[in-house]
Design a protein around this motif. Structure first.
Motif, PDB file in Angstrom:
ATOM      1  N   SER A 141      25.476  57.879  14.848  1.00 45.20           N
ATOM      2  CA  SER A 141      26.218  57.185  16.351  1.00 45.20           C
ATOM      3  C   SER A 141      26.687  57.876  17.219  1.00 45.20           C
ATOM      4  O   SER A 141      26.910  57.403  18.282  1.00 45.20           O
ATOM      5  N   CYS A 142      26.904  59.253  17.069  1.00 46.99           N
ATOM      6  CA  CYS A 142      27.059  60.224  17.912  1.00 46.99           C
ATOM      7  C   CYS A 142      26.163  60.947  18.671  1.00 46.99           C
ATOM      8  O   CYS A 142      26.367  61.735  19.429  1.00 46.99           O
ATOM      9  N   GLY A 143      24.939  60.779  18.239  1.00 49.03           N
ATOM     10  CA  GLY A 143      23.803  61.207  18.923  1.00 49.03           C
ATOM     11  C   GLY A 143      23.022  62.268  17.928  1.00 49.03           C
ATOM     12  O   GLY A 143      21.904  62.779  18.546  1.00 49.03           O
ATOM     13  N   TYR A 144      23.374  62.208  16.831  1.00 49.87           N
ATOM     14  CA  TYR A 144      22.597  63.321  15.935  1.00 49.87           C
ATOM     15  C   TYR A 144      21.527  62.695  15.161  1.00 49.87           C
ATOM     16  O   TYR A 144      21.545  61.415  15.101  1.00 49.87           O
ATOM     17  N   LYS A 145      20.527  63.390  14.978  1.00 52.55           N
ATOM     18  CA  LYS A 145      19.324  62.740  14.044  1.00 52.55           C
ATOM     19  C   LYS A 145      19.414  63.663  12.690  1.00 52.55           C
ATOM     20  O   LYS A 145      19.460  64.985  12.763  1.00 52.55           O
ATOM     21  N   GLU A 146      18.939  62.848  11.742  1.00 50.42           N
ATOM     22  CA  GLU A 146      18.685  63.611  10.461  1.00 50.42           C
ATOM     23  C   GLU A 146      17.637  64.548  10.553  1.00 50.42           C
ATOM     24  O   GLU A 146      16.606  63.745  10.771  1.00 50.42           O
ATOM     25  N   VAL A 147      17.613  65.742  10.221  1.00 48.15           N
ATOM     26  CA  VAL A 147      16.179  66.434  10.307  1.00 48.15           C
ATOM     27  C   VAL A 147      15.792  66.918   8.883  1.00 48.15           C
ATOM     28  O   VAL A 147      14.821  67.701   8.809  1.00 48.15           O
ATOM     29  N   GLY A 148      16.908  67.068   7.882  1.00 46.57           N
ATOM     30  CA  GLY A 148      16.491  67.382   6.603  1.00 46.57           C
ATOM     31  C   GLY A 148      17.326  67.059   5.513  1.00 46.57           C
ATOM     32  O   GLY A 148      18.577  66.673   5.955  1.00 46.57           O
ATOM     33  N   ARG A 149      17.265  67.199   4.480  1.00 45.71           N
ATOM     34  CA  ARG A 149      18.156  66.659   3.254  1.00 45.71           C
ATOM     35  C   ARG A 149      17.637  67.497   2.124  1.00 45.71           C
ATOM     36  O   ARG A 149      16.441  67.554   1.566  1.00 45.71           O
ATOM     37  N   VAL A 150      18.582  68.040   1.569  1.00 47.69           N
ATOM     38  CA  VAL A 150      18.350  68.905   0.018  1.00 47.69           C
ATOM     39  C   VAL A 150      19.153  68.013  -1.072  1.00 47.69           C
ATOM     40  O   VAL A 150      20.466  67.877  -1.099  1.00 47.69           O
ATOM     41  N   PRO A 151      18.206  67.346  -1.902  1.00 47.70           N
ATOM     42  CA  PRO A 151      18.871  66.428  -2.957  1.00 47.70           C
ATOM     43  C   PRO A 151      19.644  67.191  -3.937  1.00 47.70           C
ATOM     44  O   PRO A 151      19.299  68.365  -4.336  1.00 47.70           O
TER      45      PRO A 151
END
Length: 172
Positions: A141-151
């Protein structure tokens, strides 16, 4: 709230920052420690951050309330890597628990973006956050995009594991 970039690091401010950090953790904040800590427990990590500030590789954006007390922080670290000098890491983003939920976090994130734009030559901000807390929605909501996730990369205690989520915000 008023923001100060690179405030003078005094013993009093160091103490305030340690108290803020412990308070955020104990209120459920995801800033590197399990709940049930005191200010002394965060001092080694805080001192690593402050050493970066002293060396010039890290900048501190400090939010102060109307009394001049530390109410929010964001540490902005240069990567130090010759191929990654066009972006910065945002670390240890904190808002004092008693003012959370009223827009202070969003205000802090706006102040971070404004400060980083003033650095010159920086085109993006990268941060990581702990999954399972809704933080990725807030940062989005602040303009960031999820670009990766380590489970399951973060062990929060009691056998509970959380994802480590990387977020990215271009400044252009």
């Amino acid at each position: 709230m008023r923001y100060v970039l690179d405030p003078e690091i005094t013993p009093a401010l160091r103490g305030e920052l340690a108290g803020l950090w412990a308070g955020v953790v104990n209120a459920g904040g995801a800033v590197g420690f399990p709940p049930g800590i005191g200010p002394a427990d965060v001092l080694p990590e805080l001192d690593r951050h402050l050493a970066g500030v002293a060396a010039g590789s890290t900048r501190l954006l400090l939010g102060v309330d109307e009394r001049g007390a530390a109410a929010a922080t964001a540490f902005i670290a240069h990567t130090g890597h010759p191929l990654m000098g066009h972006w910065v890491w945002l670390k240890t983003v904190m808002v004092r628990p008693d003012i959370q939920g009223g827009g202070a976090g969003r205000q802090l994130m706006g102040a971070v973006a404004e400060a980083v734009r003033g650095f010159g030559g920086i085109s993006a901000i990268r941060l990581t956050c702990r999954g399972g807390m809704g933080l990725e929605r807030f940062y989005a909501s602040c303009g960031y995009k999820e670009v990766g996730r380590v489970p399951d990369a973060i062990a929060v205690g009691g056998g509970e594991l959380r994802d480590d989520i990387t977020m990215w915000m271009p400044l252009t």
